[in-house]
Design an enzyme around this catalytic site. Structure first.
Site, PDB file in Angstrom:
ATOM      1  CE1 TYR A  55       3.944  -6.565   2.729  1.00  0.00           C
ATOM      2  CE2 TYR A  55       3.337  -8.886   2.682  1.00  0.00           C
ATOM      3  CZ  TYR A  55       3.435  -7.660   2.052  1.00  0.00           C
ATOM      4  OH  TYR A  55       3.036  -7.520   0.752  1.00  0.00           O
ATOM      5  CG  ASP A  57      -1.757  -1.148   1.435  1.00  0.00           C
ATOM      6  OD1 ASP A  57      -2.009  -1.842   0.437  1.00  0.00           O
ATOM      7  OD2 ASP A  57      -2.202  -1.392   2.577  1.00  0.00           O
TER       8      ASP A  57
END
Lengths: 230, 230
Positions: free
Chosen positions: A74, A15
Site C-alpha cells: 500500500y 476500506d
C-alpha cells in the site's frame, strides 16, 4: 455478459474511500468462451473511469487471486505543508504541522517482521478470536518526487503478507503522531508489544491510501524484499 | 469579515470545470486593518480544500491583479494510453489512440507570436466586435515526468499575453487531432490564417486544464520568455 452469476475473489480488501492502483480478481465462467481483450473493453465501457480493467487473462482453475498472493503493498500520501492543495485534496492527507521524517522512519523498525498487530487493528466482530498476527515486509517513509508542482509530499510504502482491518491507516495515524512529537519512535515498539488498541492513534483518513501492488510467485522480487531481514 | 461589499479583480479567467494552481486576486477594504496571515487562515478555514489561499499581501492601491499581469500560463494534461486511469480521471484527458508528439509540437510553431485567434476562440456575445488578437509566448508539448506510476502523460504548456474564451481548449483539441493524424502540422497554420472557427476541432474537455502561473513585472523571467522570438 455470460448469463450466469459470477463470484469474484479479490486479492486485497480496501476500506470505503481507499483507492487501488492494482487489484487482482479471479472468477469462473461455466460453459462460455471468455475473450480477454473483448471482456476488458466491455468492462471499461461499463465501469471506467471509476473502475478500470487493465488486463484480462485466462488462468488455471486452481489459481485464486487471494490465496496465491504472497504480499500486498500500500501507499499513503501526506501533504505536509502550511497550506492545503485543492488538486491533491482527494488523494493526500493534509497535515500542516511540520513532521519529523527521521523519527517516523526510525519508529518503523520495530514494526518490520512477524508481530501480533492487535494495537493497530480493528478486531473483526464476526470472528472475535481471529489471529491478528501478520508479517510486515516493508515500512518506508520517503519524500515523494515533485507532484503537481508540490515538493512537500511524504510517501509511506508498506508491504506485508496480509493486513488486518484498518491496519495501514492505524499505523499511519500513529507514525504521523511520532512525526508531530506526540510519541517517540521507541514508544511505537511499546504500543505494538502492549497489544492494546487504545494506545495507538486514531486511524488516518482513507482517501490518501492506495492499494499499490500485489505480489505473486514468479513476479520479479522487489528491492525491499530482497534485503535479508532478521 | 470586513462588514462591507468586496469587489474582486482576478488575474485570469477559467471556464467552468477548469482548475487553477495559481490565481491572483486584488480587492480594496475601506477603513479596516487587514492582517495578512489572519485573513489567509480565515479564508482557508472557510474555503479549503476546494479553494486555497496561499498568501495575502498588502499592495499599492493602483496595483490591479488583472491589468498588471504580463502573461498567463496554462497546463493541459493528456493521458495517452490504451487503458484509462481512475486516479487521473479528474485531472487528465484520456485519449486512447497513440498520438504523434513531434507533429503536435511542429504545429505549435505557427501559433507562436501575435495573431488573430478567431479560429480558436468563442466570440463574446456581448462584444461581437472585440478583438481576438493575442500574443502567444509559449506552446510546448512534453512528456510529463512519472505521475502516480504512469508514464504516458503528455503535458501542454501554453503562455500568452492573454487568452480569449475557450482558446486553450480549442488549441488542445486541434493539436490532439494533429497527433491523431486528422490534420497535418502545416494545416494548423492554415486554420489560424483562415480566421474561421468552423475549421478548428471541438474544444478539449475542461477538467484537464489548469491555470498554472501568472507573470508580473519584477518576477523572474521564465526560460521560454527569455528565448528571443521573431
Amino acid at each position: 455478459m455470460y448469463s450466469q452469476p459470477i463470484v469474484l475473489t479479490c486479492a486485497g480488501r480496501t476500506d470505503a474511500g481507499v483507492h487501488a492502483r492494482q487489484q487482482v480478481v479471479t472468477f469462473g465462467v461455466r460453459g462460455k468462451k471468455v475473450e480477454p481483450i473483448r471482456l476488458r473493453n466491455s468492462l471499461n465501457a461499463l465501469l471506467a473511469p471509476s473502475v478500470v480493467t487493465s488486463e484480462v487473462s485466462i488462468v488455471e482453475t486452481q489459481f485464486d487471486a487471494r490465496y496465491a498472493a504472497m504480499w500486498r503493498q500500500y501507499r499513503y500520501l501526506v501533504l505536509n505543508s502550511e497550506i492545503p492543495d485543492p488538486l491533491l485534496a482527494t488523494t493526500t492527507w493534509w497535515v500542516d504541522k511540520p513532521l519529523h521524517l527521521e523519527s517516523m522512519q526510525e519508529a518503523c523498525e520495530a514494526l518490520i517482521g512477524l508481530h501480533d498487530f492487535t494495537s493497530f487493528c480493528k478486531r473483526p466482530k464476526d470472528i472475535p478470536n481471529a489471529t491478528l498476527v501478520r508479517r510486515l515486509l516493508q515500512a518506508e517513509w520517503t519524500v515523494e518526487p515533485e507532484l503537481n508542482g508540490r515538493h512537500e509530499l511524504l510517501r509511506f510504502e508498506v508491504a506485508g503478507s496480509a493486513f488486518c482491518h484498518q491496519m495501514v491507516r492505524s499505523l499511519v495515524g500513529t507514525l504521523v503522531d511520532v512525526g508531530r512529537g506526540r510519541f517517540t519512535a521507541a514508544q511505537v515498539g511499546q504500543i505494538l508489544a502492549a497489544k492494546d488498541r487504545s494506545l495507538s492513534s486514531n486511524v488516518a483518513p482513507p482517501h490518501a491510501l492506495s492499494l499499490w501492488n500485489i505480489g505473486y510467485p514468479g513476479d520479479e522480487t522487489p528491492v525491499w524484499l530482497s534485503t535479508p531481514r532478521p
